[in-house]
Design an enzyme around this catalytic site. Structure first.
Site, PDB file in Angstrom:
ATOM      1  N   ASP A   1       0.838  -1.196   0.000  1.00  0.00           N
ATOM      2  CA  ASP A   1       0.000   0.000   0.000  1.00  0.00           C
ATOM      3  C   ASP A   1       0.874   1.248   0.000  1.00  0.00           C
ATOM      4  O   ASP A   1       2.000   1.218   0.491  1.00  0.00           O
ATOM      5  CB  ASP A   1      -0.909  -0.015   1.241  1.00  0.00           C
ATOM      6  CG  ASP A   1      -2.172   0.809   1.027  1.00  0.00           C
ATOM      7  OD1 ASP A   1      -2.428   1.239  -0.117  1.00  0.00           O
ATOM      8  OD2 ASP A   1      -2.894   1.041   2.014  1.00  0.00           O
TER       9      ASP A   1
ATOM     10  N   ASN B   1      -9.811  -3.276  -6.855  1.00  0.00           N
ATOM     11  CA  ASN B   1      -8.946  -2.324  -7.574  1.00  0.00           C
ATOM     12  C   ASN B   1      -9.450  -1.983  -8.985  1.00  0.00           C
ATOM     13  O   ASN B   1      -9.020  -0.988  -9.578  1.00  0.00           O
ATOM     14  CB  ASN B   1      -7.502  -2.848  -7.657  1.00  0.00           C
ATOM     15  CG  ASN B   1      -6.750  -2.755  -6.343  1.00  0.00           C
ATOM     16  OD1 ASN B   1      -5.869  -3.553  -6.051  1.00  0.00           O
ATOM     17  ND2 ASN B   1      -7.094  -1.772  -5.511  1.00  0.00           N
TER      18      ASN B   1
END
Ligand code: FPP
Length: 254
Positions: A13, A62
């Site tokens: 991340d 995503n």
């Protein structure tokens, strides 16, 4: 180092925040990870005796990102599978994929399957890429596999004329009376079948949540949530993560 985790999972991340902080395009953060971060981490983990290293590279959520970012990342995956696949093979690294890759374009699927096949006998370390992966999605797919196998098994019993003897009720149509899914059965239907549960999960970028990463498998994992971003993950920081893990007392509820 004592108490080395056998399996480390990494929730990657902070790529975009890193890019922004450096005045770069969004894709530059992802590119940095692929070009400079992953291989040194894999090699270092192998040197330290880690046997499995899982990177969450693409989640089932995503796809909601901006179309240009999605296309750019897909291009990055393809380019690097071609460019780095042979190197992983030469270094004795095994690659496995978890997640539902059927949604990727056929060329990318083919590259992934070829890399998994080519490296399947390697033993230095297993690198698992979680692609189009979501923990709930994995569990639901495993459940559906269980249901399909049960239906097939029931049909098979019927065909062989042994339906009643095997405890399958003819009246309720292909339902075995005494069939129960066990934990071991279920574990074998997950994408991670054959891979031990992660001992340590590192999420870079400062957020302290799992977001569905290895939902079933993380029951007794230890967590580490450093503030630094994925493009800043160095072998030294992998050591720091492992040192933090080594301090933890794992009691498994006992
Ligand atoms: C996380 O940071 C990044 C992703 C979810 C996307 C893609 C990952 C890579 C390109 C790594 C390479 C992987 C392989 C298999 C070659 P973010 O974009 O969520 O960053 P943010 O938290 O700053 O928004």
């Amino acid at each position: 180092m004592n108490n080395v985790p056998q399996h480390i999972g990494v929730i990657m991340d902070g790529n975009r925040r890193w890019a922004k902080a450096h005045g770069l395009s969004i894709l530059a953060g992802h590119r940095k990870v692929v070009d400079d971060v992953l291989e040194p981490l894999i090699e270092h983990a192998a040197k330290r005796g880690v046997k499995y290293l899982t990177f969450w590279a693409w989640s089932t959520e995503n796809w909601k990102r901006d179309r240009r970012e999605v296309q750019g990342i897909m291009r990055l995956f393809k380019k690097n599978l071609r460019k780095r696949g042979n190197r992983l093979q030469e270094k004795g690294i095994r690659v496995r994929i978890i997640g539902d890759i059927a949604t990727f374009d056929p060329e990318l699927q083919k590259l992934l399957c070829e890399l998994v096949e080519k490296t399947k006998h390697n033993t230095v370390i297993t690198v698992v890429f979680a692609l189009n992966y979501g923990g709930r999605d994995e569990i639901i797919r495993a459940m559906n596999k269980a249901i399909s196998y049960q239906l097939l098994a029931s049909l098979e019993h019927r065909r062989s004329g042994s339906a009643i003897r095997q405890g399958i009720r003819e009246d309720k149509d292909i339902v075995a009376e005494d069939w129960r899914l066990t934990t071991d059965d279920f574990v074998n239907l997950l994408d991670t079948s054959g891979i031990p549960d992660p001992d340590l999960i590192v999420r870079t970028g400062g957020e302290e949540r799992l977001s569905g990463f290895l939902l079933w498998q993380s029951e007794y994992s230890e967590f580490y949530f450093p503030k630094w971003f994925m493009p800043e993950f160095t072998p030294e920081r992998l050591d720091e993560s492992m040192e933090e893990y080594a301090k933890r007392k794992r009691r498994y509820g006992g």
